[in-house]
Scaffold this active site. Structure first.
Site, short mmCIF file in Angstrom:
data_model
loop_
_atom_site.label_atom_id
_atom_site.label_comp_id
_atom_site.label_asym_id
_atom_site.label_seq_id
_atom_site.Cartn_x
_atom_site.Cartn_y
_atom_site.Cartn_z
N THR A 13 15.00 -15.43 30.16
CA THR A 13 15.94 -14.30 30.15
C THR A 13 15.93 -13.53 28.84
OG1 THR A 13 17.42 -15.39 31.69
CG2 THR A 13 18.42 -13.76 30.27
N ASP A 57 9.18 -17.69 34.04
CA ASP A 57 10.56 -18.15 34.16
C ASP A 57 10.47 -19.67 34.00
OD1 ASP A 57 13.35 -17.26 35.95
OD2 ASP A 57 12.88 -19.38 35.67
N SER A 58 11.36 -20.24 33.23
CA SER A 58 11.17 -21.66 32.89
C SER A 58 11.33 -22.59 34.10
CB SER A 58 12.10 -22.08 31.75
OG SER A 58 13.39 -22.31 32.20
N SER A 59 11.79 -22.06 35.22
CA SER A 59 11.80 -22.88 36.44
C SER A 59 10.38 -23.21 36.88
CB SER A 59 12.53 -22.16 37.57
OG SER A 59 13.82 -21.85 37.15
N THR A 89 16.30 -20.83 29.63
CA THR A 89 17.26 -21.92 29.40
C THR A 89 17.21 -23.01 30.47
OG1 THR A 89 18.96 -20.63 30.54
CG2 THR A 89 18.91 -20.49 28.13
N GLN A 276 24.56 -40.77 35.25
CA GLN A 276 24.81 -39.38 35.68
C GLN A 276 25.79 -38.69 34.73
OE1 GLN A 276 26.17 -39.41 39.77
NE2 GLN A 276 24.39 -40.57 40.46
N1 ASP Z 1 15.71 -18.52 34.86
C1 ASP Z 1 15.66 -18.30 33.44
C2 ASP Z 1 14.69 -19.27 32.84
O1 ASP Z 1 15.02 -20.41 32.63
C3 ASP Z 1 17.01 -18.43 32.83
C4 ASP Z 1 17.04 -18.24 31.35
O2 ASP Z 1 16.12 -17.83 30.69
O3 ASP Z 1 18.09 -18.50 30.78
O4 ASP Z 1 13.56 -18.91 32.57
#
Ligand code: ASP
Length: 341
Positions: A13, A57-59, A89, A276
């Site tokens: 982001t 995107d970090s996903s 993030t 958890q």
């Molecule tokens: N979806 C974004 C990512 O993790 C969210 C972010 O950057 O905060 O790449």
């Protein structure tokens, strides 16, 4: 003396803009980041940048990307005094945990940061996070870096990377270090909590590139069926299972549950018990509901985060550890990732 800092931009982001056609957020290149922070020119450090192509995107983060990232640091290690990694993030805690294991004998700051709101937006948190991260990466006393470890700098807090998780998708304060004190707090001054920060060991950096992803996470919930547990234990090629248990490491005492886990352990799968909860530690044997786990050979993970457990497991399996040696290493703090209680 002027510090040399390398900014490594992976995506996320922090550097995003809105696609005028779809409205979705998509990444743009690093020059745009500089346009938004002209103050960077006033820093008493030389800043270079390395931009991944394509930005992600970090996903979409995965072991091959971690290997590329570690290689960029290795190749530039001697040239720079510190590294700032701009990262989404969503999986930042995973990447920070993983790099802490991959970079053995790290003696320079590797500071992760990102943003909840894109840099292009007026209320962005990215500008402040980025500037704080550069300041921390370049901080030195008597030519020795103040924070020579992998950290996450977010919303005026500096945390040990392998102790964090993202706990909030809305607040600027998005990361938590539930089991380890903050390494620094940013107010008018940056206040370093030096007693909690690693000291450099001045040994040569050793980068570990072998990661073994043959692991799974099983998060317990009331009502979990035998089918689910058995299917996971029977995954072909599975070497380790991170078992996310309740509270202080507790799990159901149903005979089928313990029998299935035991069969997995007998067949060579290492089961690592993590809680958890976002704070506190696994204490196997404290309650009746964890005594059995201990007796069938489940390995207690103390206060390690799930993110760090995943990283540590991939790293240790990649290094060829198995059986008793793997258990011993899992329960030994290697990069400050857990506290043995
Ligand atoms: N979806 C974004 C990512 O993790 C969210 C972010 O950057 O905060 O790449």
């Amino acid at each position: 003396m002027e510090s040399n800092i390398l900014i490594i931009y992976t995506g996320g982001t922090i550097g995003m803009i809105q696609d005028p056609n779809t409205g979705a957020l998509t990444p743009f290149n690093i020059e745009a980041l500089y346009q938004h922070i002209p103050a960077l020119q006033n820093f008493n450090c030389r800043i270079d940048s390395y931009c991944f192509e394509p930005l992600i995107d970090s996903s979409n983060m995965n072991p091959p990307f971690w290997i590329k990232l570690a290689r960029v640091i290795e190749e530039n290690y001697e040239k720079y005094d510190g590294f700032v990694i701009l990262h989404g993030t969503d999986t930042m805690a995973h990447t920070a945990s993983m790099l802490s294991f991959m970079l053995e004998n790290l003696n320079k700051p590797v500071v992760f940061t990102g943003a909840q709101l894109p840099m292009g937006m007026v209320r962005t948190d990215g500008r402040e996070n980025f500037i704080n991260a550069i300041e921390i990466a370049s901080a030195r006393i008597d030519d020795t870096p103040v924070v020579p470890e992998v950290t996450i700098c977010f919303e005026n807090q500096l945390m040990r990377g392998n102790r964090t998780n993202k706990f909030n998708a809305e607040n600027f304060n998005a990361f938590l270090s539930g089991n380890y004190p903050l390494l620094a707090q940013m107010g008018v001054h940056i206040k370093y909590n030096t007693e909690y920060i690693f000291k450099p060991n001045f040994k040569k950096l050793k980068v570990h590139f072998n990661l073994d992803p043959n692991i799974a996470i099983l998060k317990l919930f009331p009502g979990i069926t035998e089918n689910v547990v058995r299917s996971i234990i029977n995954i072909p090629g599975l070497k380790a299972l991170i078992l996310e248990t309740y509270g202080a490491g507790n799990a159901p005492t149903d005979a089928w549950f313990l029998k299935t886990l035991h069969e997995g352990i007998v067949s060579g799968i290492t089961i690592f018990n993590v809680t958890q909860c976002k704070g506190g530690s696994v204490e196997m044997g404290k309650y009746e509901t964890s005594v059995e786990l201990s007796s069938i050979g489940v390995v207690g993970g103390y206060d390690i985060t799930t993110e760090s457990a995943v990283a540590k497991m991939m790293y240790l399996l990649g290094e060829g550890y198995s059986g008793k040696e793997l258990t011993r290493m899992l329960q030994t703090p290697l990069r400050g990732e857990l506290t043995v209680s």
